[in-house]
Scaffold this motif. Structure first.
Motif, short mmCIF file in Angstrom:
data_model
loop_
_atom_site.label_atom_id
_atom_site.label_comp_id
_atom_site.label_asym_id
_atom_site.label_seq_id
_atom_site.Cartn_x
_atom_site.Cartn_y
_atom_site.Cartn_z
N ARG A 89 -4.00 2.79 -3.30
CA ARG A 89 -3.02 2.59 -4.37
C ARG A 89 -1.97 1.61 -3.87
N CYS A 90 -1.47 0.79 -4.78
CA CYS A 90 -0.42 -0.16 -4.43
C CYS A 90 0.79 0.09 -5.32
N ALA A 91 1.96 -0.16 -4.75
CA ALA A 91 3.19 -0.01 -5.52
C ALA A 91 3.21 -1.02 -6.66
N VAL A 92 3.54 -0.56 -7.85
CA VAL A 92 3.61 -1.46 -9.01
C VAL A 92 5.03 -1.54 -9.57
N GLY A 93 5.89 -0.65 -9.14
CA GLY A 93 7.27 -0.62 -9.61
C GLY A 93 8.01 0.52 -8.93
N ASP A 121 0.83 -1.21 0.00
CA ASP A 121 0.00 0.00 0.00
C ASP A 121 0.86 1.25 0.00
N ILE A 122 0.41 2.26 -0.76
CA ILE A 122 1.05 3.57 -0.80
C ILE A 122 0.08 4.56 -0.17
N PRO A 123 0.43 5.16 0.97
CA PRO A 123 -0.49 6.09 1.63
C PRO A 123 -0.61 7.40 0.86
N GLY A 124 -1.72 8.09 1.10
CA GLY A 124 -1.93 9.39 0.47
C GLY A 124 -3.12 9.35 -0.47
N LEU A 125 -3.56 10.54 -0.85
CA LEU A 125 -4.73 10.73 -1.71
C LEU A 125 -5.97 10.13 -1.06
N PHE A 126 -7.00 9.87 -1.85
CA PHE A 126 -8.27 9.42 -1.29
C PHE A 126 -8.67 8.04 -1.81
N GLU A 127 -7.77 7.38 -2.47
CA GLU A 127 -8.07 6.06 -3.01
C GLU A 127 -6.92 5.11 -2.67
#
Length: 85
Positions: A28-32, A20-26
Motif C-alpha cells: 500500500r502507498c500513501a495517497v493522502g 510505502d505504508i507497512p502492514g497487512l499483506f499487500e
C-alpha cells in the motif's frame, strides 16, 4: 535543592504521498493524509536525565531505537537505559 528541568518536542512523521505504508499483506502507498503522525518526546532532568518518546507507528525497528538512544546520549547526556522509546 535543584529544580527539575523539562523539555518537550514533537515532529511530524507523516509519509509523503507515494511512500510505502507497512502492514497487512499487500503493498500500500500513501495517497493522502487523514491525520498526521508524530513522534513526541519529553526529556526530564533532576538528579538523572531521562527521555520518554512516543511514536505513532506499529513497530519501531530495534536498530532505529539503538541509534536514537546513542544520539540522545551524545547530544543530551541521557544514558541509553534512561531513554524509553
Amino acid at each position: 535543592m535543584s529544580a527539575m528541568q523539562a523539555g518537550f518536542a514533537s515532529v511530524c512523521i507523516t509519509p509523503i504521498p507515494g511512500k510505502d505504508i507497512p502492514g497487512l499483506f499487500e503493498r500500500r502507498c500513501a495517497v493522502g493524509t487523514h491525520d498526521d503522525l508524530f513522534v513526541r518526546a519529553v526529556a526530564l532532568k533532576n538528579r538523572q536525565r531521562i527521555a520518554l518518546v512516543q511514536v505513532d507507528a506499529i513497530v519501531v525497528p530495534e536498530v532505529v531505537v539503538a541509534k536514537a538512544r546513542k544520539k540522545a546520549q551524545r547530544f543530551c547526556g541521557i544514558s541509553p537505559e534512561n531513554c524509553f522509546i
